[in-house]
Design a protein around this motif. Structure first.
Motif, PDB file in Angstrom:
ATOM      1  N   ASN A  64       0.812  -1.212   0.000  1.00 21.90           N
ATOM      2  CA  ASN A  64       0.000   0.000   0.000  1.00 21.90           C
ATOM      3  C   ASN A  64       0.847   1.265   0.000  1.00 21.90           C
ATOM      4  O   ASN A  64       0.353   2.352  -0.295  1.00 21.90           O
ATOM      5  CB  ASN A  64      -0.907   0.035   1.234  1.00 21.90           C
ATOM      6  CG  ASN A  64      -1.944  -1.065   1.201  1.00 21.90           C
ATOM      7  OD1 ASN A  64      -1.650  -2.200   1.547  1.00 21.90           O
ATOM      8  ND2 ASN A  64      -3.144  -0.737   0.782  1.00 21.90           N
ATOM      9  N   ALA A 116      -4.314   1.982  10.340  1.00 20.61           N
ATOM     10  CA  ALA A 116      -4.943   2.541   9.146  1.00 20.61           C
ATOM     11  C   ALA A 116      -5.343   3.994   9.375  1.00 20.61           C
ATOM     12  O   ALA A 116      -5.114   4.852   8.514  1.00 20.61           O
ATOM     13  CB  ALA A 116      -6.159   1.707   8.755  1.00 20.61           C
ATOM     14  N   TYR A 171      -2.215   6.244   9.474  1.00 21.05           N
ATOM     15  CA  TYR A 171      -1.633   6.470   8.149  1.00 21.05           C
ATOM     16  C   TYR A 171      -2.517   7.385   7.303  1.00 21.05           C
ATOM     17  O   TYR A 171      -2.022   8.326   6.666  1.00 21.05           O
ATOM     18  CB  TYR A 171      -1.423   5.133   7.438  1.00 21.05           C
ATOM     19  CG  TYR A 171      -0.781   5.285   6.078  1.00 21.05           C
ATOM     20  CD1 TYR A 171       0.580   5.597   5.962  1.00 21.05           C
ATOM     21  CD2 TYR A 171      -1.523   5.140   4.914  1.00 21.05           C
ATOM     22  CE1 TYR A 171       1.172   5.750   4.717  1.00 21.05           C
ATOM     23  CE2 TYR A 171      -0.940   5.297   3.671  1.00 21.05           C
ATOM     24  CZ  TYR A 171       0.406   5.599   3.577  1.00 21.05           C
ATOM     25  OH  TYR A 171       0.990   5.767   2.345  1.00 21.05           O
ATOM     26  N   VAL A 172      -3.820   7.131   7.298  1.00 25.35           N
ATOM     27  CA  VAL A 172      -4.732   7.946   6.491  1.00 25.35           C
ATOM     28  C   VAL A 172      -4.758   9.387   6.986  1.00 25.35           C
ATOM     29  O   VAL A 172      -4.710  10.341   6.193  1.00 25.35           O
ATOM     30  CB  VAL A 172      -6.149   7.347   6.485  1.00 25.35           C
ATOM     31  CG1 VAL A 172      -7.151   8.315   5.859  1.00 25.35           C
ATOM     32  CG2 VAL A 172      -6.166   6.027   5.709  1.00 25.35           C
ATOM     33  N   CYS A 221      -1.662  11.069   5.917  1.00 23.98           N
ATOM     34  CA  CYS A 221      -1.740  11.429   4.498  1.00 23.98           C
ATOM     35  C   CYS A 221      -2.617  12.663   4.286  1.00 23.98           C
ATOM     36  O   CYS A 221      -2.304  13.521   3.446  1.00 23.98           O
ATOM     37  CB  CYS A 221      -2.294  10.252   3.692  1.00 23.98           C
ATOM     38  SG  CYS A 221      -1.130   8.885   3.474  1.00 23.98           S
ATOM     39  N   ILE A 222      -3.707  12.767   5.058  1.00 21.25           N
ATOM     40  CA  ILE A 222      -4.580  13.939   4.944  1.00 21.25           C
ATOM     41  C   ILE A 222      -3.831  15.205   5.347  1.00 21.25           C
ATOM     42  O   ILE A 222      -3.965  16.256   4.700  1.00 21.25           O
ATOM     43  CB  ILE A 222      -5.841  13.749   5.818  1.00 21.25           C
ATOM     44  CG1 ILE A 222      -6.733  12.659   5.200  1.00 21.25           C
ATOM     45  CG2 ILE A 222      -6.621  15.064   5.947  1.00 21.25           C
ATOM     46  CD1 ILE A 222      -7.909  12.268   6.065  1.00 21.25           C
ATOM     47  N   TRP A 233     -11.347  -0.594   1.691  1.00 22.79           N
ATOM     48  CA  TRP A 233     -10.420   0.131   2.572  1.00 22.79           C
ATOM     49  C   TRP A 233      -8.986   0.061   2.048  1.00 22.79           C
ATOM     50  O   TRP A 233      -8.251   1.047   2.081  1.00 22.79           O
ATOM     51  CB  TRP A 233     -10.474  -0.445   3.990  1.00 22.79           C
ATOM     52  CG  TRP A 233     -11.772  -0.248   4.707  1.00 22.79           C
ATOM     53  CD1 TRP A 233     -12.599  -1.223   5.204  1.00 22.79           C
ATOM     54  CD2 TRP A 233     -12.413   0.997   5.014  1.00 22.79           C
ATOM     55  NE1 TRP A 233     -13.710  -0.672   5.791  1.00 22.79           N
ATOM     56  CE2 TRP A 233     -13.624   0.693   5.692  1.00 22.79           C
ATOM     57  CE3 TRP A 233     -12.099   2.337   4.785  1.00 22.79           C
ATOM     58  CZ2 TRP A 233     -14.501   1.677   6.145  1.00 22.79           C
ATOM     59  CZ3 TRP A 233     -12.977   3.307   5.229  1.00 22.79           C
ATOM     60  CH2 TRP A 233     -14.159   2.985   5.897  1.00 22.79           C
ATOM     61  N   VAL A 254      -9.301   3.311  -0.658  1.00 19.48           N
ATOM     62  CA  VAL A 254      -8.971   4.379   0.290  1.00 19.48           C
ATOM     63  C   VAL A 254      -7.459   4.523   0.479  1.00 19.48           C
ATOM     64  O   VAL A 254      -6.872   5.551   0.125  1.00 19.48           O
ATOM     65  CB  VAL A 254      -9.660   4.145   1.655  1.00 19.48           C
ATOM     66  CG1 VAL A 254      -9.216   5.204   2.667  1.00 19.48           C
ATOM     67  CG2 VAL A 254     -11.171   4.180   1.500  1.00 19.48           C
ATOM     68  N   VAL A 255      -6.789   3.487   1.029  1.00 20.70           N
ATOM     69  CA  VAL A 255      -5.383   3.622   1.431  1.00 20.70           C
ATOM     70  C   VAL A 255      -4.462   3.817   0.226  1.00 20.70           C
ATOM     71  O   VAL A 255      -3.606   4.713   0.230  1.00 20.70           O
ATOM     72  CB  VAL A 255      -4.934   2.409   2.275  1.00 20.70           C
ATOM     73  CG1 VAL A 255      -3.461   2.532   2.645  1.00 20.70           C
ATOM     74  CG2 VAL A 255      -5.773   2.302   3.552  1.00 20.70           C
ATOM     75  N   MET A 263      -4.900   7.292  -1.239  1.00 17.07           N
ATOM     76  CA  MET A 263      -4.255   8.318  -0.414  1.00 17.07           C
ATOM     77  C   MET A 263      -2.752   8.356  -0.687  1.00 17.07           C
ATOM     78  O   MET A 263      -2.154   9.425  -0.841  1.00 17.07           O
ATOM     79  CB  MET A 263      -4.504   8.040   1.071  1.00 17.07           C
ATOM     80  CG  MET A 263      -5.966   8.093   1.478  1.00 17.07           C
ATOM     81  SD  MET A 263      -6.723   9.695   1.256  1.00 17.07           S
ATOM     82  CE  MET A 263      -5.980  10.612   2.575  1.00 17.07           C
ATOM     83  N   THR A 264      -2.134   7.166  -0.738  1.00 11.44           N
ATOM     84  CA  THR A 264      -0.702   7.097  -1.011  1.00 11.44           C
ATOM     85  C   THR A 264      -0.378   7.689  -2.382  1.00 11.44           C
ATOM     86  O   THR A 264       0.571   8.467  -2.528  1.00 11.44           O
ATOM     87  CB  THR A 264      -0.205   5.639  -0.968  1.00 11.44           C
ATOM     88  OG1 THR A 264      -0.502   5.074   0.311  1.00 11.44           O
ATOM     89  CG2 THR A 264       1.306   5.571  -1.197  1.00 11.44           C
TER      90      THR A 264
END
Length: 465
Positions: free
Chosen positions: A78, A220, A223-224, A227-228, A311, A315-316, A319-320
């Motif tokens: 991820n 999770a 990390y998210v 990233c935000i 997810w 999502v992850v 974001m990356t």
């Protein structure tokens, strides 16, 4: 040995090239149509994932089954895997990676449904399921089903030592060695994580699930949210990054920061490949734990399991991808001409964000990789028990823990490639089960979506292994 390495590399390139992309992506699209676009029920699955069903048969709650599956799927792929997709396929690869996740939801749903429908119970009351039981019990051709079941279990068990253990602990040791302000011997990393792993896995699925239901949401969310924050810092480059991703997914070109897109072929190839590898939809791994869940009927747990792909990739990975593309476009200090691989590009991008960037990368890789170790330990255990009976569980755990200890000091390039091959080979019999049982999947879906609270009264057979 050199010829053997060349042969394995060639086999890996072929398997994870056009054949596997066509088979997996084709199955994703086919099952999307066969299930009536089951992705529309994703938020129903999310709601069910936090709904307990204690009166139903199973070893762990639906949420524990989901977080244990997510533990193995949310891994270094991820982070570094998305970096590899962008490095090799350009920013447009992010779009194809994301779309692979969207369609992959249907395959994760389908393989989990048949895992629960055809699960069995051991004499001491433990649930066992997965592709091997779907193949053995679901197909009318019993000899063929049994052979394919053994093939799947064998490759799943072997893959757990490589992609699920050795490569992950090696990634942890490497990130600690390169980013901690003090020297930390690799063998010490192996010993510490080996002890922790042994304590957790010795208790079986229940203790693994207890750890995963606490670790996975934390890692999770951390990390998210990280990233935000980074995207907030890069706010002026988010729209240009999105434009670059959408444009370079279909045509060649270059954008600020030295990012180059080679056109739709490269973006599609690397985006789809990394997306497939990241969310494991179609590999048959997550259904091994889905079959242990307490659930009223197969469709309820299948909906919960399908949210794992949502997810993980939707999502992850997204974001990356946004963080990488926006950061590289914003920071001219990153010289793409000197970067040799996706891992270096990921490290360079996160290091541009003072203080929080390196911390998010280090903590993300360590927690993602370790959770993968826990999830895959259970997958391999189930496969070993299917092949050799309950007597194989303790020896398997001993070998698995030994690899955790030794993994940091081993040269694992060849091991990683062999693990890639094994993952592809375990996916083939699993996809055979999904495609041949697609009629059953469609029928169960139609019935239980209209009666989601109905309890499946079919008797779960008892097996002695």
């Amino acid at each position: 040995m050199e010829k053997f390495t060349e042969m394995i590399n060639a086999l890996d390139s072929w398997l994870w090239g056009l054949p596997m992309i066509v088979l997996l992506l084709g199955t994703h699209v086919f099952m999307t149509l066969r299930t009536g676009f089951i992705q529309r029920k994703t938020f129903t699955g999310i709601r069910l994932s936090v709904t307990k069903d204690p009166d139903s048969p199973g070893d762990v709650s639906q949420f524990q089954a989901l977080t244990t599956a997510l533990a193995s799927t949310i891994g270094t792929g991820n982070i570094v895997g998305v970096g590899t997709a962008v490095f090799m396929g350009g920013p447009g690869a992010v779009l194809w990676c994301w779309l692979t996740g969207v369609f992959g939801i249907a395959t994760k749903y389908a393989e989990s449904l048949i895992a629960v429908k055809y699960r069995v119970k051991t004499a001491d009351g433990r649930m066992m399921g997965g592709a091997m039981y779907a193949l053995e019990r679901g197909l009318p051709w019993k000899t063929f089903g049994r052979v394919m079941a053994v093939v799947f279990a064998l490759f799943a068990m072997l893959a757990s030592f490589g992609i699920g253990c050795g490569t992950q602990i090696n990634a942890i040791a490497e990130v600690m060695e390169n980013n901690l302000p003090f020297a930390f011997p690799r063998i010490a990393v192996g010993i510490i994580f080996g002890i922790i792993t042994a304590v957790v896995i010795i208790g079986g699925i229940k203790s693994i699930a207890v750890v995963c239901e606490k670790l996975v949401p934390f890692m999770a969310a951390f990390y998210v949210l990280g990233c935000i924050v980074i995207l907030g810092i890069n706010a002026d480059y988010i729209i240009p990054a999105v434009k670059a991703i959408l444009t370079l997914a279909f045509q060649p070109g270059a954008v600020a920061g030295g990012l180059v897109g080679g056109g739709i072929r490269l973006a599609l190839q690397y985006g789809v490949a990394r997306g497939l590898f990241s969310n494991e939809s179609g590999m048959g791994s997550a259904p091994l734990v889905a079959s242990a869940a307490q659930t009223r009927n197969p469709v309820r747990q299948a909906l919960v399991s399908a949210t794992g792909t949502f997810w993980d990739t939707v999502v992850v990975c997204l974001m990356t991808g946004l963080v990488l593309v926006s950061t590289i476009m914003k920071n001219p200090n990153i010289n793409m001409d000197t970067i040799e691989n996706g891992g270096q590009m990921t490290t360079a991008a996160f290091s541009q964000i003072p203080y929080i960037g390196p911390a998010i990368l280090v903590i993300g890789i360590i927690t993602f990789a370790y959770s993968t170790i826990l999830g895959w330990s259970y997958y391999g255990e189930r496969a070993a028990e299917y092949l050799l009976g309950r007597k194989a569980i303790l020896p398997y755990k001993v070998i698995f823990t030994a690899i955790v200890v030794l993994g940091p000091v081993l040269a694992l390039d060849l091991v990683w490639t062999i693990a890639d091959v094994l993952n592809a080979l375990m996916a083939i019999p699993n996809l055979v089960a999904v495609l041949l049982l697609s009629g059953v999947i469609a029928k169960e879906t139609r019935h239980y979506l209209a009666n989601l609270d109905e309890k499946d009264t079919a008797e779960i057979p008892v097996v002695r292994r």
